[in-house]
Each structure stands twice: as C-alpha cells, then as structure tokens.
Design a protein around this motif. Structure first.
Motif, short mmCIF file in Angstrom:
data_model
loop_
_atom_site.label_atom_id
_atom_site.label_comp_id
_atom_site.label_asym_id
_atom_site.label_seq_id
_atom_site.Cartn_x
_atom_site.Cartn_y
_atom_site.Cartn_z
N TYR A 79 -7.72 -13.37 3.21
CA TYR A 79 -8.12 -12.08 3.76
C TYR A 79 -8.86 -12.26 5.08
CZ TYR A 79 -7.14 -10.63 -1.04
OH TYR A 79 -6.55 -10.42 -2.25
N TYR A 80 -8.94 -11.20 5.84
CA TYR A 80 -9.62 -11.20 7.13
C TYR A 80 -9.00 -12.22 8.09
CZ TYR A 80 -13.05 -8.46 4.59
OH TYR A 80 -13.66 -7.51 3.83
N GLN A 99 -11.64 -17.40 11.52
CA GLN A 99 -12.54 -17.44 10.38
C GLN A 99 -12.02 -18.42 9.33
OE1 GLN A 99 -14.86 -13.92 8.91
NE2 GLN A 99 -13.38 -14.00 7.27
N GLY A 147 -7.96 -7.33 7.07
CA GLY A 147 -9.38 -7.20 7.28
C GLY A 147 -9.81 -5.83 7.73
N THR A 148 -8.94 -4.83 7.65
CA THR A 148 -9.34 -3.48 8.03
C THR A 148 -10.02 -2.82 6.85
OG1 THR A 148 -7.38 -3.33 9.42
CG2 THR A 148 -8.54 -1.28 8.91
N THR A 180 -16.88 -5.90 3.49
CA THR A 180 -17.04 -7.04 4.39
C THR A 180 -16.80 -8.32 3.60
OG1 THR A 180 -19.40 -7.34 3.93
CG2 THR A 180 -18.82 -5.75 5.66
N PRO A 181 -16.45 -9.41 4.27
CA PRO A 181 -16.28 -10.68 3.54
C PRO A 181 -17.58 -11.13 2.89
CG PRO A 181 -16.15 -11.02 5.93
CD PRO A 181 -16.10 -9.54 5.70
N GLU A 224 -19.60 -8.89 11.76
CA GLU A 224 -18.91 -7.60 11.90
C GLU A 224 -19.86 -6.52 12.42
OE1 GLU A 224 -16.24 -6.37 8.82
OE2 GLU A 224 -15.72 -8.44 8.29
N SER A 236 -19.05 -13.12 13.94
CA SER A 236 -17.71 -12.98 13.36
C SER A 236 -17.28 -11.54 13.50
CB SER A 236 -17.72 -13.36 11.88
OG SER A 236 -16.46 -13.10 11.28
N ASP A 237 -16.01 -11.35 13.90
CA ASP A 237 -15.50 -9.98 14.02
C ASP A 237 -14.00 -9.99 14.21
OD1 ASP A 237 -15.82 -7.09 14.25
OD2 ASP A 237 -17.86 -7.58 14.86
N PHE A 238 -13.43 -8.76 14.27
CA PHE A 238 -11.99 -8.59 14.43
C PHE A 238 -11.55 -8.95 15.85
CE2 PHE A 238 -13.48 -5.14 11.57
CZ PHE A 238 -12.95 -5.63 10.38
N ASN A 277 -9.90 -12.01 11.84
CA ASN A 277 -11.28 -12.28 12.25
C ASN A 277 -11.38 -13.62 12.95
OD1 ASN A 277 -11.98 -9.93 10.87
ND2 ASN A 277 -13.86 -10.81 10.07
#
Length: 525
Positions: A516-517, A491, A58-59, A194-195, A311, A419-421, A520
C-alpha cells in the motif's frame, strides 16, 4: 456553474450531480440540507467506492468536488496579429458585474479567520482561498470535518490470510466508524487513513529505527535526541517512536525530547491526552505539545534536531499560475467571491511577493514547467485563429517554500524526515493539481474544481520530490551544493531497509505495509 463534480463511470448519476451542484458552485446553500439530499442517493453509490484501488494507491477513502478576465490595462501583453480567445470566458457576467468585482478588496486567510462567516464580495489568492477552506477555525475542513481512522487494537498480520482479507477487515471497521458518526452528526464527517495508523506500531518503529541510527552515527552521546513532529494527528506516531526508543534503545531514551507542533486545537488536545489511558509507568514524560502553526513559528531552535512530517505536505496550500502563450510571462490566479457566494477564477500579472520568490528560486534550479514544453508546437498553435491566450493551470507549492524558510531561519541544524504522495489519481486538471473530494454515505466522491464550499471538502496535493530536493538545496543548504545526504526514495525502499517486515506479513506471505501507499516517497536530509 460549468464545473460539475467529475465522477468516475459508476458514480456519474445525473441526480447526484444536481445535488452536488449547490455545494460546488454556491456557498449560500444549507450544508445540512444538501447532505440530507445526498443521503437519499446511498443505494446508487454503495458499491462504487473502488476500495482496494484507492488503498493500494494511498488515496484516503474520504480524504485524500472559472472564469477569467484580464484587466484592460494589461491587454497589450496578450496582443497578437491573430484573434485570441480567453480560456475561461463566461457570458453570465455582465460588464457591470465585472466592474463591481474589480473593486472587491483582496483579503488573506488570516483576514477571513477573524470572522465567523465565509467572506463575500472579496478576492483571495488561490493559496489563501484553499487555506481558508481547510483551516478556518470555525468552518474549516480540519476544524470540523476530518477524522483520522485509528483501529482500537493493532492488526495481527500473521493471523490474516492475505491482502484481500485485510482489506475486508478495514472496510468493516470503516463502516462501523462511519455509521457511528452518522448517528451522532447531522453533517457527515470524513474519515481518512494513514500508514502510521494502519500499520502501527511497525510503521512508527521503522521511522524510529532510522532516526536512532542517524542520531547514533552523528550526535550520540554528546547531544540529546530532539525530535519535532509537525501535524501529529492522533499522536500515534509519537507514541510508537518513543515506545521503540524506550524498549530497544534505553540509553538513547534517557536523552530524548519530543515536541509536537500542531495547528489544530482539537488535535493538540487529543495528542496531550493520548497517554492518559496508559499506566503511569508507560507514560512518556519527554513530550511537549505546542498548539501553533509552523508558519507562525518565531523561536530559534539552535540544537541539532530531527524534523518529522508524515503526510502533512499534501495539505499545504498552493498558488495557481498560468503563462501567456506568447510571452511566457506568468499570471497569478485569484478567486473572486461575489455577493451571492459564487466563485470566479481571475488572473492578473504576478505581483505577490511569495509567488515571485518561489518562481525566482525555482528558476535557479533549471526547472522548466511542463506547460511550457513544446515551444515550437505552441508557436504554431498561436498562429491559428482564436488560439488560447494562456497555458493550462499549474499549481505551485508556495506554502512549502515558507516551510523551507522557517527551517532555515529557526531550525538551522535540522534534519528532515518527510513522507507524502508524489502522484494522485483523480486529480483535477493541471500540473501538480490536487485531488478534491468529499464523502457521502461512506462513498468518496471526487470533484473537478478546488472552488468548492469551504470546510466540506478535502483538498490535497502531490509533491514533486525531485523539484523539492532542488528547492531545499537552494534555500536550506546553499553553501553545500548537491549534498549527498539529501535523499529521495520510495516509501517501499525505506521500509525494506528499516521496517520489521516479518511483523506485517500475512499468512499467505503478502506484505500490506509494502503493497500500500506505493505513491508515497520519503525525503531524508
């Protein structure tokens, strides 16, 4: 400077380090000239991106490159019977230069925003320095550098063979965008994904399904559905959420109002124009775009509402603190900028009211910083000659506390959807430290310090969601205790419940929206 870019194995070319040195340590270098020299290293970097690893974590591909001295009057706080060494002592600074630096005025990001040029001969708290780097209206990263990757057409996942083919398709589209920008711009812009954009409209549909489900359980049909989105990027999530409600929940759509709070004038304009390409019959009339920083919000919203931020937290500026290894007293980090544009990291006892408030509220949660763990071993180390007088660095999300206070004061009946890392690879040293990176000829290059040329580098942080949950309870829900409706989940867990997974599954059965992600998390209140 002692900190050159920390490049992963294949990227660690000495020539590239020399070119990046000017961007990391000096602001007086011409940015265009520096980037032109970096472009000459294209052949050395072209195969080194590690595309799949960064996307799986997710970077963003190009999104997501010190010195210290205490005032003598506080030196007694650090006295022990054993000689101790300063962690970031730098012999280049003469006593005369140190004395001159002590006289620099302390300025904020707001002060810096009033002038077109970057500040000189000044000191800034770390959060103000990062804020200036990211959001200055003239040279800030989000003012001129950031470009959000948005495919013109949605991916037809059922026609894509597998995950690897999907990655190849994205890589080709990235190259097209970057090549086009390089032709039009002398300074290479950074593209990040972004997703919401990669998995549109299905990711937005999942958010919409959650919001509508909760709304119908608690407020329908007596109250309107009011949604605030903070930092809406290209406006894609807004379009997807409203499209879903219009198509699948027409009775709810009639009572829906959508308001975007956007700090960027350029993005606010883009969001306002987003519907103009559509037929008039498909345009949403319930949208309002408010070009304003959430930290400057001063209007009471008494209604029940959902407050959405996808994000956005990762680009909230943090402060930097260290602790005295003997007394465990915190010290606030500041960045001193000399007359030549060199940066120096200095520490003083905590005096900033926001840092004091954050540490006080955090203490109530029972949280203990990892840098203060292993007290017995630290005491043993303190007995050794020339033991360090401070712990390692810790980044604290003071701007996130400001968001919570804004929600409590101006949105008292809000429900959060964030939503975020929660973790980031290749972060700089420190607890909850950020990733600092830039793009050169399509290649993401991570750096080892946040003290870099403002505007040229993205600086983004992980969020400790478990601590955030406790802080949220203390600030926004103090009378309710540990409210069960406040949830933190990955997520993937969220999408498995609310996502239409059949629409994002490839021909082989793999599902990129779930794969992916994976770093998150979702915060739901």
């Amino acid at each position: 400077m002692s900190h050159l870019p920390r490049l992963s194995g294949r990227l660690a070319e000495a020539t590239l380090q020399r070119d990046l040195h000017g961007l990391v340590s000096r602001r007086t270098m011409s940015s265009t000239g520096a980037f032109r020299r970096i472009h000459s290293q294209q052949h050395q970097l072209s195969a080194a991106i590690g595309f799949q690893q960064r996307l799986l974590l997710g970077t963003p591909l190009s999104r997501p490159c010190a010195h210290h001295r205490h005032h003598q009057q506080h030196s007694s706080n650090f006295h022990t019977s054993t000689p101790r060494r300063n962690l970031i002592e730098d012999p280049r600074y003469s006593p005369a230069k140190v004395a001159a630096r002590a006289k620099y005025p302390v300025i904020t990001a707001k002060d810096a925003a009033k002038k077109k040029d970057m500040p000189l001969e000044a000191k800034m708290l770390v959060r103000d320095f990062i804020d200036d780097s990211l959001y200055h209206p003239n040279y800030g990263y989000f003012s001129k550098q950031a470009v959000i990757f948005s495919p013109e057409t949605d991916f037809e996942f059922e026609k894509i063979k597998d995950n690897m083919e999907f990655l190849d398709i994205i890589a080709d589209k990235y190259k097209e965008i970057e090549d086009d920008m390089d032709v039009r711009d002398e300074v290479a812009r950074q593209v990040w994904h972004t997703p919401t954009e990669l998995f549109k409209p299905w990711y937005g549909y999942a958010i919409a399904k959650y919001i509508v489900t909760e709304y119908k359980l608690n407020n329908y049909p007596h109250k309107d559905l009011i949604i605030y989105e903070m930092g809406a990027g290209n406006g894609t999530l807004m379009m997807n959420i409203l499209d879903y409600i219009q198509q699948f929940e027409p009775s709810v759509y009639e009572r829906t109002r959508y308001r975007i709070i956007e700090i960027s004038k350029k993005l606010a304009q883009r969001q306002g124009e987003r519907q103009e390409v559509r037929d008039a019959t498909r345009r949403h009339q319930c949208v309002e775009v408010i070009n304003k920083s959430i930290f400057e919000w001063d209007t009471l919203v008494p209604d029940h509402c959902f407050f959405v931020g996808m994000e956005v937290l990762d680009n909230f500026s943090h402060d930097l603190i260290r602790y005295d290894t003997v007394t465990e007293e915190p010290l606030q980090g500041m960045v001193a900028i000399d007359e030549e544009g060199d940066y120096t990291e200095i520490y003083t006892p905590v005096s900033d009211p926001l840092i004091q408030k954050y540490l006080s509220i955090r203490k109530q949660t029972g949280y203990r910083p990892p840098v203060l763990a292993r007290r017995f071993l630290r005491r043993l180390r303190n007995r050794l000659p020339f033991a360090p007088n401070m712990t390692g660095p810790e980044f604290i999300p003071t701007k996130l506390l400001l968001l919570l206070e804004t929600l409590k004061t101006h949105f008292p009946k809000h429900r959060l959807v964030l939503s975020d890392f929660y973790m980031l690879p290749e972060a700089i040293p420190g607890t909850d430290a950020p990733v600092v990176q830039t793009r050169y000829s399509g290649t993401m290059v991570p750096c080892s310090t946040y003290m870099v040329m403002p505007g040229m580098f993205d600086i983004f942080f992980p969020t400790n969601f478990e601590l955030f949950k406790d802080m949220y309870q203390q600030v926004c829900r103090p009378s309710l205790g540990m409210e069960k409706s406040v949830k933190v989940q990955t997520q993937r867990q969220f999408l498995e419940r609310y996502g239409d997974l059949e629409r994002t599954r490839t021909y082989s059965g793999e599902n990129p929206m779930l794969m992916y992600y994976e770093n998150n998390k979702m915060f739901l209140s």
